[in-house]
Write a protein that holds these residues in place. Structure first.
Motif, PDB file in Angstrom:
ATOM      1  N   THR A 109       0.787  -0.972   0.287  1.00 40.29           N
ATOM      2  CA  THR A 109      -0.268   0.088   0.259  1.00 40.29           C
ATOM      3  C   THR A 109       0.866   0.945   0.309  1.00 40.29           C
ATOM      4  N   VAL A 110       0.929   1.971  -0.712  1.00 48.41           N
ATOM      5  CA  VAL A 110       1.218   2.696  -0.975  1.00 48.41           C
ATOM      6  C   VAL A 110       0.527   4.649  -0.948  1.00 48.41           C
ATOM      7  N   SER A 111       1.115   5.192   0.158  1.00 47.78           N
ATOM      8  CA  SER A 111       0.169   6.985   0.575  1.00 47.78           C
ATOM      9  C   SER A 111       0.699   7.278  -0.505  1.00 47.78           C
ATOM     10  N   VAL A 112      -0.506   8.146  -0.933  1.00 44.55           N
ATOM     11  CA  VAL A 112       0.368  10.153  -1.803  1.00 44.55           C
ATOM     12  C   VAL A 112      -0.694  11.313  -1.760  1.00 44.55           C
ATOM     13  N   ILE A 113       0.598  11.915  -0.790  1.00 45.09           N
ATOM     14  CA  ILE A 113      -0.504  12.925   0.082  1.00 45.09           C
ATOM     15  C   ILE A 113       0.266  14.173  -0.637  1.00 45.09           C
ATOM     16  N   ASP A 114      -0.498  15.416  -1.435  1.00 42.20           N
ATOM     17  CA  ASP A 114      -0.493  15.830  -2.154  1.00 42.20           C
ATOM     18  C   ASP A 114      -1.778  16.861  -1.847  1.00 42.20           C
ATOM     19  N   ASP A 115      -1.349  18.616  -2.084  1.00 45.21           N
ATOM     20  CA  ASP A 115      -2.618  19.030  -2.223  1.00 45.21           C
ATOM     21  C   ASP A 115      -3.090  19.357  -3.643  1.00 45.21           C
ATOM     22  N   ASP A 116      -2.422  19.342  -4.293  1.00 40.03           N
ATOM     23  CA  ASP A 116      -2.573  19.199  -5.917  1.00 40.03           C
ATOM     24  C   ASP A 116      -3.180  18.263  -6.667  1.00 40.03           C
ATOM     25  N   PRO A 117      -4.664  18.145  -6.889  1.00 44.09           N
ATOM     26  CA  PRO A 117      -5.811  16.664  -7.362  1.00 44.09           C
ATOM     27  C   PRO A 117      -4.904  16.385  -8.545  1.00 44.09           C
ATOM     28  N   SER A 118      -4.285  17.221  -9.604  1.00 37.17           N
ATOM     29  CA  SER A 118      -3.714  16.345 -10.277  1.00 37.17           C
ATOM     30  C   SER A 118      -2.178  15.030 -10.379  1.00 37.17           C
ATOM     31  N   ILE A 119      -1.438  15.645  -9.407  1.00 38.54           N
ATOM     32  CA  ILE A 119      -0.540  14.862  -9.112  1.00 38.54           C
ATOM     33  C   ILE A 119      -0.979  13.884  -8.567  1.00 38.54           C
ATOM     34  N   ARG A 120      -1.987  14.135  -7.480  1.00 40.45           N
ATOM     35  CA  ARG A 120      -2.667  12.865  -6.691  1.00 40.45           C
ATOM     36  C   ARG A 120      -3.312  11.925  -8.070  1.00 40.45           C
ATOM     37  N   ALA A 121      -3.844  12.435  -8.809  1.00 42.73           N
ATOM     38  CA  ALA A 121      -4.377  11.961  -9.770  1.00 42.73           C
ATOM     39  C   ALA A 121      -3.575  10.743 -10.059  1.00 42.73           C
ATOM     40  N   ALA A 122      -2.262  10.836 -10.809  1.00 44.50           N
ATOM     41  CA  ALA A 122      -0.966  10.895 -12.315  1.00 44.50           C
ATOM     42  C   ALA A 122      -0.452   9.532 -10.923  1.00 44.50           C
ATOM     43  N   LEU A 123      -0.116  10.120 -10.155  1.00 42.60           N
ATOM     44  CA  LEU A 123       0.537   9.234  -9.002  1.00 42.60           C
ATOM     45  C   LEU A 123      -0.579   7.800  -8.999  1.00 42.60           C
ATOM     46  N   ASN A 124      -1.881   7.896  -8.398  1.00 42.00           N
ATOM     47  CA  ASN A 124      -2.190   7.647  -8.228  1.00 42.00           C
ATOM     48  C   ASN A 124      -2.415   6.005  -9.518  1.00 42.00           C
ATOM     49  N   ASN A 125      -2.818   6.716 -11.017  1.00 38.91           N
ATOM     50  CA  ASN A 125      -3.218   5.756 -12.386  1.00 38.91           C
ATOM     51  C   ASN A 125      -1.327   5.143 -12.262  1.00 38.91           C
ATOM     52  N   LEU A 126      -0.404   5.736 -11.818  1.00 36.05           N
ATOM     53  CA  LEU A 126       1.220   6.016 -12.630  1.00 36.05           C
ATOM     54  C   LEU A 126       0.984   4.175 -11.595  1.00 36.05           C
ATOM     55  N   LEU A 127       0.793   4.708 -10.042  1.00 36.50           N
ATOM     56  CA  LEU A 127       1.410   3.378  -9.239  1.00 36.50           C
ATOM     57  C   LEU A 127       0.444   2.315  -9.153  1.00 36.50           C
ATOM     58  N   LYS A 128      -0.883   2.521  -9.470  1.00 37.45           N
ATOM     59  CA  LYS A 128      -1.481   1.451  -9.572  1.00 37.45           C
ATOM     60  C   LYS A 128      -1.587   0.642 -11.103  1.00 37.45           C
ATOM     61  N   SER A 129      -1.410   0.425 -11.617  1.00 34.94           N
ATOM     62  CA  SER A 129      -0.685   0.377 -13.154  1.00 34.94           C
ATOM     63  C   SER A 129       0.131  -0.323 -12.892  1.00 34.94           C
ATOM     64  N   GLN A 130       1.213  -0.287 -11.673  1.00 34.94           N
ATOM     65  CA  GLN A 130       2.802  -1.214 -10.878  1.00 34.94           C
ATOM     66  C   GLN A 130       2.034  -2.017 -10.744  1.00 34.94           C
ATOM     67  N   GLY A 131       0.260  -1.941 -10.039  1.00 31.34           N
ATOM     68  CA  GLY A 131       0.223  -2.798  -9.201  1.00 31.34           C
ATOM     69  C   GLY A 131       0.250  -3.249  -7.429  1.00 31.34           C
ATOM     70  N   HIS A 132       0.510  -1.792  -7.715  1.00 32.55           N
ATOM     71  CA  HIS A 132       0.067  -1.369  -5.809  1.00 32.55           C
ATOM     72  C   HIS A 132      -0.991  -0.553  -5.716  1.00 32.55           C
ATOM     73  N   VAL A 133      -1.453  -1.084  -4.382  1.00 35.23           N
ATOM     74  CA  VAL A 133      -2.975  -0.872  -3.931  1.00 35.23           C
ATOM     75  C   VAL A 133      -2.098   0.499  -3.491  1.00 35.23           C
ATOM     76  N   VAL A 134      -3.206   1.663  -3.691  1.00 35.87           N
ATOM     77  CA  VAL A 134      -2.835   3.201  -3.389  1.00 35.87           C
ATOM     78  C   VAL A 134      -4.158   4.080  -2.399  1.00 35.87           C
ATOM     79  N   HIS A 135      -3.671   4.994  -2.008  1.00 37.07           N
ATOM     80  CA  HIS A 135      -4.478   5.779  -1.478  1.00 37.07           C
ATOM     81  C   HIS A 135      -4.202   7.148  -1.467  1.00 37.07           C
ATOM     82  N   THR A 136      -5.160   7.997  -1.741  1.00 32.79           N
ATOM     83  CA  THR A 136      -4.226   9.906  -2.267  1.00 32.79           C
ATOM     84  C   THR A 136      -5.204  10.088  -0.945  1.00 32.79           C
TER      85      THR A 136
END
Length: 129
Positions: free
Chosen positions: A6-33
């Motif tokens: 599980t990877v937690s992404v903390i960023d106040d920019d919604p576009s960064i959160r969305a991009a990292l969410n998509n990237l990390l999920k594509s690599q098989g990680h469980v992601v929470h933003t």
């Protein structure tokens, strides 16, 4: 630790959160933003997080302050800081604070993934020992 960290992404920019969410999920990680460090600290994910990726500059609590709070509470998960305002002083502060890695935005996705995967492998071997 689960097979899928599980990877937690903390960023106040919604576009960064969305991009990292998509990237990390594509690599098989469980992601929470999370939009803020405070939201993350109040969440149930704090104890289940295998790695944190946090922005340095956020309203209220910075990525540095989040790292300090987590370490003070005994959380040893790898911690990656990202920032749009990278300079030598901030990089030196990050590395002396014990972060796993420091990336300037925009970062190279493959470099971030490689760093994350290595940090998770190392953390897994430390916690399994």
């Amino acid at each position: 630790m689960s097979k899928y960290p599980t990877v937690s992404v903390i960023d106040d920019d919604p576009s960064i959160r969305a991009a990292l969410n998509n990237l990390l999920k594509s690599q098989g990680h469980v992601v929470h933003t999370f939009a803020s460090a405070e939201d993350f600290l109040r969440s149930s994910q704090l104890n289940d997080t295998s790695c944190v990726i946090a922005d340095v500059h956020m309203p209220m609590m910075s990525g540095f302050e989040l790292l300090e709070q987590m370490r003070a509470q005994g959380h040893a998960a790898p911690f990656i800081l990202i920032t749009a305002f990278a300079d030598d002083r901030t990089r030196a502060r990050a590395l002396s604070a014990g972060v796993t890695a420091f990336f300037a935005k925009p970062f190279v996705n493959l470099e971030l993934i490689a760093c994350l995967d290595e940090a998770l492998r190392e953390h897994r071997s430390e916690t399994d020992a």
